[in-house]
Design a protein around this motif. Structure first.
Motif, PDB file in Angstrom:
ATOM      1  N   LEU A   1       0.827  -1.162   0.065  1.00 20.03           N
ATOM      2  CA  LEU A   1       0.072  -0.058   0.097  1.00 20.03           C
ATOM      3  C   LEU A   1       0.762   1.104   0.155  1.00 20.03           C
TER       4      LEU A   1
ATOM      5  N   LEU B   1      -5.478   2.954   6.807  1.00 23.24           N
ATOM      6  CA  LEU B   1      -5.175   2.249   5.479  1.00 23.24           C
ATOM      7  C   LEU B   1      -6.302   2.264   4.493  1.00 23.24           C
ATOM      8  N   THR B   2      -7.529   2.485   4.971  1.00 25.55           N
ATOM      9  CA  THR B   2      -8.560   2.522   4.016  1.00 25.55           C
ATOM     10  C   THR B   2      -8.271   3.704   2.936  1.00 25.55           C
ATOM     11  N   GLU B   3      -7.648   4.691   3.320  1.00 26.03           N
ATOM     12  CA  GLU B   3      -7.369   5.684   2.280  1.00 26.03           C
ATOM     13  C   GLU B   3      -6.226   5.608   1.330  1.00 26.03           C
ATOM     14  N   TYR B   4      -5.462   4.251   1.851  1.00 22.22           N
ATOM     15  CA  TYR B   4      -4.236   4.203   1.444  1.00 22.22           C
ATOM     16  C   TYR B   4      -4.406   3.691  -0.230  1.00 22.22           C
ATOM     17  N   ASP B   5      -3.477   4.000  -1.277  1.00 21.59           N
ATOM     18  CA  ASP B   5      -3.627   3.202  -2.410  1.00 21.59           C
ATOM     19  C   ASP B   5      -3.242   1.995  -2.401  1.00 21.59           C
TER      20      ASP B   5
END
Lengths: 408, 408
Positions: free
Chosen positions: B214, B280-284
């Motif tokens: 990520l 981590l939801t917002e991570y690529d």
């Protein structure tokens, strides 16, 4: 160089189909695109779903979707013949399902609305659902069949359209068009998806969608045949099975212009997909990708001449409906090019429904989705839908719908 | 052509480090690999975790891990100097956490065992945990700090080792070695990971691991600095933050030899990761990949001469510990090449602990993980671990451990 009759800007399905239809009418056609098929269609699932996508407040759009879907069987046959290639057109129909009681309640409200429009939606008992698709999770509470909602594979469709257009005499010009004056033609058709905003000033904005491609292990076909559209703990997903083992699992709808794949979106899609069809756990995850749909303030496409520019036709803003709307867009735009007279069916979708606002603040508060696109601010003059705020939902009970029968 | 002193088969971290250490002692070294760094190290997270990975029944392996981790600071400094490149060595330490009460109970049992070995494990109150890593989910029930468990980036390590080995005079031969007779050298070192089985007949089997990469959005560093190892609703995952924004989230441990990425594994990893670190939801999600670890029947590496072949040294079977074991493997194998005398530290890890069974059925029932590798059946002559069934768990209470202090 002789001036061409028609210049199409954009070699996605819409632009290529328009080029094909114009070329077989004997017009000289050029299609300008440095990267054909690299836009939203490269990511799209290819559902042909006028019924399952008949939403509250979008009656006129639904009419257009239904009219285009009705053309798909003939369009698919003619394209397969003209191109000599398969396009993955499948007619098993679509199952719409709800995982939990709450999901089913939400789904049933929409099915009732769709039935009220006269669209073919058949509620199924759980046993009937499982007879049709035994792979559905035992938790799935209920569902309905939309037998006329079909599918096609956009990654096969675009090459087929390229071949058909080329065989009909259209010429691909692999150069970008940065302004309308870059092309010299009798008529210019802007089928540039999100790129139409910069070319025309139309309020087309990118609407991001993230989507996954899975593959059944062992090279076999997926364990289900229908397109599955599901509500799973409030998450709306679809699963599109291909004959070659691929399953498309999508999709997010995000007001963003980037194409990053995010952990949260992949998690939500996989969780909902596996909740509905547990066998997906064992599938290979072969692709996670994001694309940008060309959205408009009222979710409907823009089909017709630019205000004051009868020689420039817009064919863009197809948002989540570009594949299903390809046949009717191609047919009606080719008619318009040939005759100069727009079909009445196109009336609700004219570019003139969006007027450039002379001052800020008018209209936008009432239409929060109008937005600021490509540096210009737009207000909506007359919506293509029938609600004051498309997508805001129909608060009347589904039994009260008085829509005419769209399907007949 | 003059016969070389040492031929190393395999240019992963183990093979390259051995080549480097042999070359700086003045030996002529060739490293044979058509695709350096393309094995397990290309996928590995790079945790240096002898403490967090000190499992019941693997005491001798833990001793080796601790001894190698103790060499890492000097090894990293020397390698950075010799190669002129950074390798992502970070020393913030590792937080071990439990999401639910059940997770915490499982974790605490292991921490007590690790403390019983004298390893540095410091239980933290929830407030202390959040002081150290405010990004942890509020749901996380508790944790402990392993301050000496560090990390390195394997994708930086391999190029650095290549440069260092080359500068010391080692020569890379980009050809595959299909049998031992393909190479002609005074000593041949088989550091071919899973490929060692076919070359030597040793019981090295592929153990599949799926892992995600990520990236924090906006090009910033992740919102946490420690390596996080967590139990989340029974799922064991780790999260390794890199300075450049990357986060490695892993890993599955599967008795499979394919390298497919599956929907179920990605779902489980993401769910556990997001449960522990909601941001981590917002991570690529930038990569999902699977690799094959070289596993052995007792999870410990094979370090030393093949039975009856003093000129052929195995340095393989490092399973989940290849990166942390790189310094000590390189040092002790180089010593062995130079002196011909194995260090006593290697005694539990000899190739001679695996004997080819003359008949089926002996030993395998007691050691179900022995398995059938590369068409030959092996039984275990003498385990490197101290339990009859490594990995089966220590059923005595953690307070009863009588292990000596491994850390002092």
């Amino acid at each position: 160089m002789t001036r061409t009759d028609v210049a199409v800007v954009g070699a996605g399905p819409i632009g290529l189909a328009i080029a094909w239809r114009c070329a077989i009418r004997g017009l000289r056609v050029e299609v300008h695109d440095p990267a054909p098929g690299s836009g939203a269609s490269a990511v799209a699932a290819g559902m042909l779903s006028p019924v399952a996508e008949a939403y509250f407040g979008e009656r006129r759009l639904t009419e257009l979707l239904v009219a285009s879907a009705a053309r798909w069987p003939g369009f698919a046959a003619e394209l397969t013949e003209a191109s000599g290639t398969e396009i993955g057109y499948r007619t098993e129909g679509t199952l719409m399902v709800g995982l939990t009681g709450d999901d089913l309640a939400e789904a049933r409200r929409l099915w009732a609305y769709q039935q009220g429009l006269g669209l073919p939606v058949t509620p199924l008992r759980p046993s009937e659902l499982r007879d049709r698709e035994p792979a559905l999770a035992p938790r799935v509470r209920g569902g309905a069949l939309a037998p006329t909602d079909h599918q096609v594979d956009p990654r096969l469709l675009v090459p087929a359209l390229r071949t058909a257009a080329r065989r009909a005499g259209a010429v691909l010009v692999p150069q970008p068009v940065r302004r309308l004056s870059d092309v010299d033609a009798g008529v210019t058709v802007v089928a540039a998806g999100c790129g139409a905003a910069a070319l025309t000033g139309l309020p087309v904005r990118p609407v991001k969608g993230q989507i996954l491609r899975l593959r059944a292990p062992g090279g076999v076909a997926p364990g289900f045949r229908h397109v599955i559209r599901g509500y799973a703990d409030g998450e709306h997903v679809y699963l599109v099975p291909r004959a070659d083992g691929e399953v498309v699992l999508g999709a997010t709808v995000e007001e963003r212009a980037d194409t990053s794949v995010t952990a949260g979106a992949v998690l939500r899609l996989l969780r909902a997909g596996v909740d509905l069809l547990p066998e997906l756990t064992e599938y290979d995850l072969v692709e996670a990708v994001a694309g940008l749909r060309p959205g408009t303030p009222d979710n409907a496409p823009i089909l017709g001449p630019l205000p004051g520019r009868p020689d420039v036709l817009a064919a863009t803003g197809h948002h989540r409906h570009g594949i299903v709307l390809t046949p009717i867009t191609a047919e009606k735009i080719a008619d318009l090019v040939t005759t100069g007279v727009p079909d009445p069916l196109l009336a609700p979708f004219g570019a003139d429904r969006f007027a450039v606002a002379s001052s800020t603040g008018t209209g936008d508060a009432a239409r929060p989705d109008a937005g600021d696109v490509s540096g210009r601010r737009f207000a909506v003059a007359s919506p293509a839908g029938d609600a004051a705020r498309p997508g805001a939902g129909d608060v009347s009970g589904p039994g009260r719908t008085t829509e005419e029968d769209l399907w007949s």
